[in-house]
Write a protein that holds these residues in place. Structure first.
Motif: not given
Length: 242
Positions: A173-177
């Motif tokens: 979802x494009x969340x920070x890794x």
């Protein structure tokens, strides 16, 4: 020493809407593990028996117990995160970190809840006190279920939990890794070292506090990810009992 004292810790309205939008999408059905027993009543539990049917019922009610706990956690996690967002917007630092710390512990507990459900479903059958979400998903030896759907689920959760903390890269979802690893480190710091809201520049610990919006983004994204994987776990369980 309070690094953030007299500093503006509020954040843009767009960030607030981003977090609130994610939280609004997190939900759990309340009546998944229900066994009707006439006249609007329901069976609330069973104890283990010698036959296979009795053991299946016992397993069902283990899931029910854990799921009811998750729903309770969900209410408290959302309350903590929402209050942390509001407190940050009002520049109330003490309240913001109070609710953030509450959210950290409860989200970690929710991950442990998923691990307990996984322990039952997978057939690993570790003792309750031997289940740790940070490592149970990497164990392949002893699995009673090895179908493709389950193994893919296990692999995806393991990969997420093992992600290195790197906000320059993104995950689902494009969340920070590495959100989960970041949160585990916060929990460990609070439990074993010092406050996440205080500066520490010593041989004991080196720590400069992250501002609330940074922590909240990690928390909210990680909690939504838990919700996503818990949903997949529930689908596996539904298939098993259907």
């Amino acid at each position: 020493m309070n690094f953030l004292e007299d500093k503006d810790i509020s954040f843009p309205e767009s960030e607030q809407k981003y977090l609130e939008n994610i939280l609004s999408k997190i939900s759990y059905e309340s009546d998944i593990f229900v066994m009707p027993f006439g006249d609007g009543k329901e069976v609330i539990g069973v104890m283990s028996g010698a036959d296979e049917k009795s053991n299946e019922l016992n397993e069902f009610f283990k899931y029910k117990t854990l799921y009811n706990s998750l729903i309770d956690l969900d209410i408290k996690i959302k309350f903590s995160l929402q209050q942390a967002i509001i407190s940050s917007q009002q520049n109330k630092m003490l309240e913001a970190y109070y609710y953030i710390e509450n959210g950290v512990f409860r989200i970690i507990t929710a991950w442990d809840n998923l691990a307990q459900v996984y322990n039952i479903y997978s057939g690993l059958n570790k003792g309750i006190d031997e289940v740790y979400y940070a490592c149970i998903f990497e164990q392949k030896k002893g699995l009673a279920i090895t179908d493709t759907k389950f193994m893919k689920f296990r692999e995806n959760v393991e990969e997420y939990i093992k992600e290195e903390d790197n906000i320059k890269m993104t995950s689902r979802n494009g969340y920070w890794r590495g959100n989960n690893k970041y949160i585990r480190e916060l929990r460990n710091q609070m439990s074993h070292r010092n406050s996440i809201a205080k500066v520490s520049l010593s041989d004991y610990d080196m720590h400069i506090p992250d501002v609330p919006i940074f922590i909240l983004k990690r928390l909210v994204e990680d909690y939504e990810t838990l919700n996503y994987y818990y949903g997949q776990m529930l689908e596996l369980i539904k298939d098993y009992f259907s």
